[in-house]
Design a protein around this motif. Structure first.
Motif, short mmCIF file in Angstrom:
data_model
loop_
_atom_site.label_atom_id
_atom_site.label_comp_id
_atom_site.label_asym_id
_atom_site.label_seq_id
_atom_site.Cartn_x
_atom_site.Cartn_y
_atom_site.Cartn_z
N CYS A 25 12.99 16.15 23.82
CA CYS A 25 13.57 17.41 24.32
C CYS A 25 14.88 17.66 23.59
CB CYS A 25 13.90 17.30 25.81
SG CYS A 25 12.49 16.99 26.85
N THR A 78 17.82 18.04 21.24
CA THR A 78 18.10 17.44 19.94
C THR A 78 17.07 16.36 19.59
OG1 THR A 78 20.43 17.98 20.03
CG2 THR A 78 19.84 16.06 18.73
N ALA A 79 16.64 15.62 20.59
CA ALA A 79 15.65 14.56 20.34
C ALA A 79 14.34 15.17 19.82
CB ALA A 79 15.40 13.76 21.60
N VAL A 82 11.03 10.01 21.95
CA VAL A 82 12.39 9.95 21.42
C VAL A 82 13.35 10.49 22.48
CG1 VAL A 82 13.91 10.66 19.53
CG2 VAL A 82 11.47 10.30 19.10
N SER A 83 14.31 9.67 22.87
CA SER A 83 15.27 10.11 23.88
C SER A 83 16.54 9.30 23.76
CB SER A 83 14.66 9.95 25.28
OG SER A 83 15.63 10.21 26.26
N GLN A 84 17.64 9.97 23.55
CA GLN A 84 18.92 9.27 23.49
C GLN A 84 19.12 8.48 24.78
OE1 GLN A 84 22.62 7.99 24.15
NE2 GLN A 84 22.20 9.85 25.32
N SER A 85 19.04 9.17 25.90
CA SER A 85 19.35 8.55 27.19
C SER A 85 18.22 7.68 27.71
CB SER A 85 19.63 9.63 28.23
OG SER A 85 18.46 10.41 28.44
N GLY A 86 16.99 8.02 27.35
CA GLY A 86 15.84 7.32 27.93
C GLY A 86 15.61 7.71 29.38
N THR A 96 15.31 11.32 30.30
CA THR A 96 14.91 12.72 30.39
C THR A 96 13.57 12.84 31.12
OG1 THR A 96 16.15 13.22 28.42
CG2 THR A 96 14.45 14.79 29.01
N VAL A 149 28.22 15.71 25.64
CA VAL A 149 26.92 16.27 26.04
C VAL A 149 26.06 16.60 24.82
CG1 VAL A 149 25.88 18.32 27.09
CG2 VAL A 149 27.61 17.05 28.33
N ALA A 150 26.66 17.20 23.81
CA ALA A 150 25.89 17.54 22.61
C ALA A 150 25.69 16.28 21.76
CB ALA A 150 26.63 18.61 21.81
N SER A 151 24.44 15.98 21.50
CA SER A 151 24.13 14.75 20.77
C SER A 151 24.47 14.90 19.28
CB SER A 151 22.64 14.46 20.93
OG SER A 151 22.33 13.22 20.36
N GLU A 169 25.27 25.38 22.08
CA GLU A 169 25.67 24.44 23.14
C GLU A 169 27.17 24.41 23.37
OE1 GLU A 169 23.04 20.42 23.47
OE2 GLU A 169 23.85 20.82 21.49
N VAL A 178 19.17 14.91 31.37
CA VAL A 178 18.41 15.91 32.10
C VAL A 178 17.30 15.18 32.88
CG1 VAL A 178 17.10 18.04 31.93
CG2 VAL A 178 19.01 17.63 30.40
C1 G6P Z 1 20.26 17.42 26.99
C2 G6P Z 1 21.43 17.02 26.12
C3 G6P Z 1 21.01 17.03 24.66
C4 G6P Z 1 19.81 16.13 24.47
C5 G6P Z 1 18.66 16.48 25.41
C6 G6P Z 1 17.59 15.40 25.40
O1 G6P Z 1 19.92 18.74 26.76
O2 G6P Z 1 22.51 17.90 26.31
O3 G6P Z 1 22.08 16.59 23.85
O4 G6P Z 1 19.35 16.25 23.16
O5 G6P Z 1 19.14 16.55 26.75
O6 G6P Z 1 18.15 14.22 25.90
P1 G6P Z 1 17.62 12.79 25.55
O7 G6P Z 1 18.53 11.86 26.30
O8 G6P Z 1 16.20 12.71 26.04
O9 G6P Z 1 17.71 12.61 24.09
#
Ligand code: G6P
Length: 606
Positions: free
Chosen positions: A292, A294-295, A338-342, A344, A390-392, A485, A603
């Motif tokens: 989702c 940026t990912a 693909v998820s920065q936070s894992g 979403t 917040v913005a990756s 963003e 998210v």
């Molecule tokens: C939100 C964040 C974004 C991120 C996206 C997906 O919208 O603001 O920066 O790319 O979620 O998050 P994730 O943790 O799954 O990469």
């Protein structure tokens, strides 16, 4: 979204506020705390945690409380909708991260029973349901209550009659607990335990926990006591300091060269691609990449890399679309999430769906203890270090570097090549650190201070466009997302070849168009698009790695030459330029780039 925390020990208010500050990246619409002394005392307000700090009474000698930072889902970000919520009889206070999907039906039922609702939130249903269910044992009450809930929740609850006790429940949203000496910390993210504890427990779905002065008691969904083993905290590198920077976002962009070096080191040392050998990968007839925001853009980059280098059938999808599209997916599918936070929600939902269909799942995540990392069969660590803005930024650069290496690795395996992809990323890390901050600032300042027909600064220009082809088009997607963003400037992104199919109608004297052209074969094509836009009044900023003839350069409002590098890795150099540009634009507008309005980093709801 939302962050919850709870604490049992001394100076509860101070500890809770400190915990909330670590969680603010999850939402910052309102904040509140509930303290249990003789009764439950709630302090809450719309706005950021600094607003809450102004009204909280500290040092009242309280030991136990719960707290919340909100990203509004149900109901506007006003005081009444801020958490914690209290049951009608004042017996239960609740903080909640997640969404209760059947809250309207539950609310109607409770209203018929005479219960009154003060907020528009789904959470208030939970505390009144706790009041309504009222069993002898509060744990039993909690279990009975959550059985009625549909949706996601991490809950921390106080019961007026249970001094120094916190009740916890979880489904889908994360919840962690750390006990050390006389203190117990509970939080949505283990970042809150930094410097406080050495180990922590991770609550699983449909598990419950009762925290009291003596112990942590865990229960399964039937209320049977269970044993849980703690995990070591020190295995994870967590950082939550801005260092010398004013904002996390700038700090994180500046870390990119080191992140790339770290990736090379870690992937070399741990051979993370080891299992993806010829026989393993030959079991699959396609790779799907899911993410989702940026990912998702990283997924698109991965799709191009895998298709071009490894000649594999690879496709990227937005998780929220894919999960409802009845996709063709089976045991011959390798699904890379693909998820920065894992954390979403939509990405996690696709993970479950893929597993149900028999697919093999791989998490490409930056958070090794995340839900996604525990749900997939394999994990590729992103190694970017904690990302707080917040913005990756750095996580994106890291994700695309790893997907590049993965595709090259598969090319080696499947097509008997001998690519030294680690060396590629290593050399890129040097190039990316080559331009100084000042070099970048000069270009950016020139851009944002340029006069346009009516307005002085780029941040006031109404029409901004991004175009590119192939990999550069994906950079256009990500650059445009960054601009929206954190600067709130409306922008549109398009494949350069699509200009004439409608998009050109939007171009006028008030337009700024970023054309990205880092691929030699496609340079002339993108140049044509740029000229077409320019002849219709647009101010063109042309970003490339190629030296253009003087008369071509001067045609453009701005010509930006990046340090030349392998074409397939140019997206990392180009996006760093845009990350910085948007960061400085946001700062020039007097905004906080770390916490853009209406957004949150994690998210965790659909
Ligand atoms: C939100 C964040 C974004 C991120 C996206 C997906 O919208 O603001 O920066 O790319 O979620 O998050 P994730 O943790 O799954 O990469």
């Amino acid at each position: 979204m939302c962050g919850i925390t709870a604490y049992l020990g001394e100076n509860a208010e101070r500890e809770l506020i400190a915990g909330l500050k670590h969680l603010e990246y999850r939402g910052y619409d309102s904040a509140g705390i509930a303290i249990l002394k003789d009764k439950i005392n709630i302090t809450k307000t719309a706005g950021k945690i600094t607003e809450l700090e102004k009204i909280v009474k500290f040092d009242l000698g309280s030991n136990c409380g719960i707290a919340h930072t909100r990203w509004a889902t149900h109901g506007a970000p006003i005081d009444e909708n801020a958490h914690p919520h209290l049951s009608n009889n004042g017996q239960w206070a609740v903080v909640h991260n997640g969404i209760i999907e059947n809250y309207e039906i539950l609310k109607q039922g409770l209203k018929k029973e005479g219960l009154i609702f003060k907020s528009q939130t789904d959470t208030e249903v939970i505390c009144n349901l706790l009041q309504f269910n009222n069993c002898k044992d509060p744990v039993e009450t909690l279990i009975k209550t959550v059985k009625k809930l549909k949706g996601s929740y991490a809950l921390a609850c106080l019961n007026k009659d249970c001094k120094d006790t916190i009740f916890l429940a979880k489904n889908k949203s994360p919840l962690f607990i750390a006990k050390t000496g006389f203190q117990t910390f509970v939080a949505s993210d283990i970042i809150c335990f930094l410097g406080k504890a050495e180990e922590y427990y991770s609550l699983e779905d449909y598990e419950f926990c009762k925290v009291d002065k003596k112990s942590l008691i865990f229960y399964d969904k039937n209320g049977k006591k269970i044993d849980k083993k703690p995990q070591k905290l020190k295995n994870f590198e967590i950082s939550n300091s801005k260092g010398k920077y004013k904002h996390f976002m700038l700090k994180e962009i500046m870390e990119i060269p080191n992140v790339l070096k770290k990736i090379v080191k870690e992937y070399k040392k741990n051979n993370f691609f080891g299992i993806y050998n010829k026989s393993f990968i030959s079991k699959f007839n396609k790779i799907v990449l899911i993410g989702c925001g940026t990912a998702f853009h990283a997924c698109k980059m991965g799709e191009m890399y895998l298709t071009e280098f490894a000649r594999i059938n690879a496709s990227a999808y937005v998780a929220s679309e894919y999960r409802y599209s009845h996709p063709l997916i089976d045991q011959k599918t390798l699904c890379i999430l693909v998820s920065q936070s894992g954390e979403t929600a939509d990405t996690l939902a696709v993970c479950e769906m893929a597993k149900d269909c028999g697919a093999t799942t791989v998490a490409l995540t930056n958070v090794p203890y995340s839900t996604l990392a525990t749900k997939t069969t394999y994990v590729l660590p992103v190694c970017a270090g904690t990302e707080i803005a917040v913005a990756s930024t750095k996580a994106y650069s890291a994700q695309i570097s790893i997907l590049y290496m993965f595709a090259k690795h598969l090319q080696n395996e499947l097509l008997n090549q001998n690519n030294d992809y680690l060396a590629d990323i290593q050399s890129l890390s040097k190039d990316i650190s080559a331009p100084t901050k000042e070099d970048f600032s000069t270009i950016i300042n020139e851009l944002i201070n340029n006069n346009t027909p009516n307005k002085k600064d780029i941040q006031n220009v109404k029409h901004v466009f991004f175009i590119g082809r192939n990999l550069d088009y994906i950079t256009a997607l990500e650059a445009s997302l960054k601009l929206k963003e954190i600067t709130y400037i409306f922008s549109v992104e398009h494949p350069a070849g699509e200009l004439k199919h409608g998009f050109l109608a939007l171009i006028d004297n008030f337009s700024i168009l970023f054309a990205i052209a880092t691929n030699k074969n496609l340079l002339d094509k993108t140049l044509n698009g740029a000229y077409e836009a320019q002849s219709r009044g647009a101010k063109v900023i042309f970003l490339t790695q190629f030296e253009l003839p003087e008369d071509t350069k001067t045609k453009f409002f701005k010509y930006i030459k990046l340090k030349p590098h392998k074409e397939e890795l140019m997206p990392i150099l180009s996006i760093t330029f845009f990350q910085k540009l948007t960061y400085f634009t946001s700062v020039c507008k007097g905004l906080n780039p770390d916490q853009p309005r209406n957004l949150a980093k994690s998210v965790t709801v659909e």
